[in-house]
Design an enzyme around this catalytic site. Sequence first.
Site, PDB file in Angstrom:
ATOM      1  N   ASP A  44      39.202  46.824  53.173  1.00  0.00           N
ATOM      2  CA  ASP A  44      39.102  45.887  54.301  1.00  0.00           C
ATOM      3  C   ASP A  44      40.204  46.155  55.319  1.00  0.00           C
ATOM      4  OD1 ASP A  44      37.041  44.397  52.806  1.00  0.00           O
ATOM      5  OD2 ASP A  44      38.722  43.972  51.484  1.00  0.00           O
ATOM      6  N   HIS A  81      38.381  39.567  48.918  1.00  0.00           N
ATOM      7  CA  HIS A  81      37.545  40.710  49.291  1.00  0.00           C
ATOM      8  C   HIS A  81      36.100  40.225  49.330  1.00  0.00           C
ATOM      9  CE1 HIS A  81      35.503  44.463  49.588  1.00  0.00           C
ATOM     10  NE2 HIS A  81      34.881  44.239  48.463  1.00  0.00           N
TER      11      HIS A  81
HETATM   12  P1  NAX Z   1      28.213  52.064  40.221  1.00  0.00           P
HETATM   13  O1  NAX Z   1      27.182  51.113  39.723  1.00  0.00           O
HETATM   14  O2  NAX Z   1      27.793  53.346  40.843  1.00  0.00           O
HETATM   15  O3  NAX Z   1      29.210  52.427  39.034  1.00  0.00           O
HETATM   16  C1  NAX Z   1      29.766  51.476  38.200  1.00  0.00           C
HETATM   17  C2  NAX Z   1      29.951  52.116  36.840  1.00  0.00           C
HETATM   18  O4  NAX Z   1      30.660  51.202  36.033  1.00  0.00           O
HETATM   19  C3  NAX Z   1      28.639  52.423  36.118  1.00  0.00           C
HETATM   20  O5  NAX Z   1      28.626  53.777  35.731  1.00  0.00           O
HETATM   21  C4  NAX Z   1      28.666  51.486  34.906  1.00  0.00           C
HETATM   22  O6  NAX Z   1      28.085  52.071  33.747  1.00  0.00           O
HETATM   23  C5  NAX Z   1      30.160  51.277  34.736  1.00  0.00           C
HETATM   24  N1  NAX Z   1      30.522  50.048  34.013  1.00  0.00           N
HETATM   25  C6  NAX Z   1      29.928  48.841  34.083  1.00  0.00           C
HETATM   26  N2  NAX Z   1      30.526  47.976  33.257  1.00  0.00           N
HETATM   27  C7  NAX Z   1      31.522  48.642  32.665  1.00  0.00           C
HETATM   28  C8  NAX Z   1      32.489  48.293  31.695  1.00  0.00           C
HETATM   29  N3  NAX Z   1      32.507  47.065  31.153  1.00  0.00           N
HETATM   30  N4  NAX Z   1      33.387  49.235  31.305  1.00  0.00           N
HETATM   31  C9  NAX Z   1      33.338  50.463  31.817  1.00  0.00           C
HETATM   32  N5  NAX Z   1      32.430  50.868  32.730  1.00  0.00           N
HETATM   33  C10 NAX Z   1      31.543  49.960  33.155  1.00  0.00           C
HETATM   34  O7  NAX Z   1      29.104  51.208  41.212  1.00  0.00           O
HETATM   35  P2  NAX Z   1      30.177  51.727  42.312  1.00  0.00           P
HETATM   36  O8  NAX Z   1      29.479  51.964  43.579  1.00  0.00           O
HETATM   37  O9  NAX Z   1      30.993  52.815  41.724  1.00  0.00           O
HETATM   38  O10 NAX Z   1      31.055  50.409  42.491  1.00  0.00           O
HETATM   39  C11 NAX Z   1      31.863  49.910  41.457  1.00  0.00           C
HETATM   40  C12 NAX Z   1      32.351  48.514  41.783  1.00  0.00           C
HETATM   41  O11 NAX Z   1      33.152  48.516  42.950  1.00  0.00           O
HETATM   42  C13 NAX Z   1      31.237  47.506  42.053  1.00  0.00           C
HETATM   43  O12 NAX Z   1      31.544  46.300  41.373  1.00  0.00           O
HETATM   44  C14 NAX Z   1      31.332  47.288  43.555  1.00  0.00           C
HETATM   45  O13 NAX Z   1      30.846  46.029  43.922  1.00  0.00           O
HETATM   46  C15 NAX Z   1      32.815  47.414  43.764  1.00  0.00           C
HETATM   47  N6  NAX Z   1      33.283  47.669  45.138  1.00  0.00           N
HETATM   48  C16 NAX Z   1      34.450  47.088  45.517  1.00  0.00           C
HETATM   49  C17 NAX Z   1      35.036  47.322  46.752  1.00  0.00           C
HETATM   50  C18 NAX Z   1      36.333  46.695  47.137  1.00  0.00           C
HETATM   51  O14 NAX Z   1      36.736  46.892  48.275  1.00  0.00           O
HETATM   52  N7  NAX Z   1      37.031  45.956  46.289  1.00  0.00           N
HETATM   53  C19 NAX Z   1      34.348  48.190  47.747  1.00  0.00           C
HETATM   54  C20 NAX Z   1      33.358  49.122  47.143  1.00  0.00           C
HETATM   55  C21 NAX Z   1      32.540  48.574  45.996  1.00  0.00           C
HETATM   56  O15 NAX Z   1      31.432  47.865  46.525  1.00  0.00           O
END
Ligand code: NAX
Length: 328
Positions: free
Chosen positions: A161, A189
């Site tokens: 952000d 966020h």
């Molecule tokens: P993806 O769905 O591509 O990847 C997430 C991965 O995490 C998957 O491979 C899944 O198997 C794994 N996972 C789920 N639960 C788990 C656990 N308990 N232990 C270990 N691994 C686990 O998502 P991606 O695009 O990489 O985004 C990841 C996260 O970042 C999401 O929650 C998303 O909302 C968040 N974001 C946060 C942002 C921020 O500024 N704070 C911005 C970007 C993003 O949207």
Amino acid sequence: AKAPMRVAVTGAAGQIGYSLLFRIANGDMLGKDQPVILQLLEIPDEKAQKALKGVMMEIDDCAFPLLAGMTAHSDPMTAFKDADVALLVGARPRGPGMERKDLLEANAQIFTVQGKALDAVASRNVKVLVVGNPANTNAYIAMKSAPNLPAKNFTAMLRLDHNRALSQLAAKVGKPITSIEKLCVWGNHSPTMYADFTHATVDGQPAKALVNDEAWTKDVYLPTVGKRGAAIIEARGLSSAASAANAAIDHVRDWVLGTNGKWTTMGIPSDGSYGIPEGIMFGFPVTTENGEYKIVQGLQIDAFSQERINLTLKELQEERDGVKHLVG
Ligand code: NAX
């Protein structure tokens, strides 16, 4: 040569992981003279573990000189062992028909388990950055689940952000990013975040006077920064990943290596500054030095800013109250 630092990353086979891991191994996060060991966590699911193996094959194929080791995990108790840095990226995404409350609860469960694991096995100085959404509340839960670690070691990512706010302001005033200082993003966020340039300078001149356009600030700037995530999904068909990974790198690099007096934004547990109740995980303007962050003090908050800060605080308090029964 320096001893390697252990970096644990969750959600390592996900979209953000695919951008993040290569940059960590390349020395972009901890320095070009700092060897790293990657400890990668994915869910036990066979497909996720296989995808993780694939990413690790590609990392091998980069032959990164700074990569001193790499392991795959399905259990946080082994993934977080002796971790110096933990990037909690993996989270439960919102599924179809899932209520906000269900999302909060599913994630509360994950971050309780991971907080406890950090508490049990990570380095006592571990620096934790939560990226997985809802990032502030997930970080709050992990912190509360790790009573033997200092609360200040838990942070949430507001840096994307912050970087979005910087680049939109730079475009408006037609000046390079590097000309801008003292910008910050307050709060959660989420679209309620408040990107605040009332203290900012552009080449040393007050940004507010340069912009001098209240309607643009309210009707264009704040919505553009606040809803940027949705705009990226709309355009790309996928959520922000490379920019999120870049922000995570920026956050940890600045925390570990310092900002030389410059401001940045981190989501951190409040110490009561600016009337934000203690413990709330809140985006604040900070400076960092010797591996510690400090909230910028003594800022005059104008009436509009205060209103926006109150709104984002209210949302965070509601999120916290929604998971209170799950957190010890
Ligand atoms: P993806 O769905 O591509 O990847 C997430 C991965 O995490 C998957 O491979 C899944 O198997 C794994 N996972 C789920 N639960 C788990 C656990 N308990 N232990 C270990 N691994 C686990 O998502 P991606 O695009 O990489 O985004 C990841 C996260 O970042 C999401 O929650 C998303 O909302 C968040 N974001 C946060 C942002 C921020 O500024 N704070 C911005 C970007 C993003 O949207």
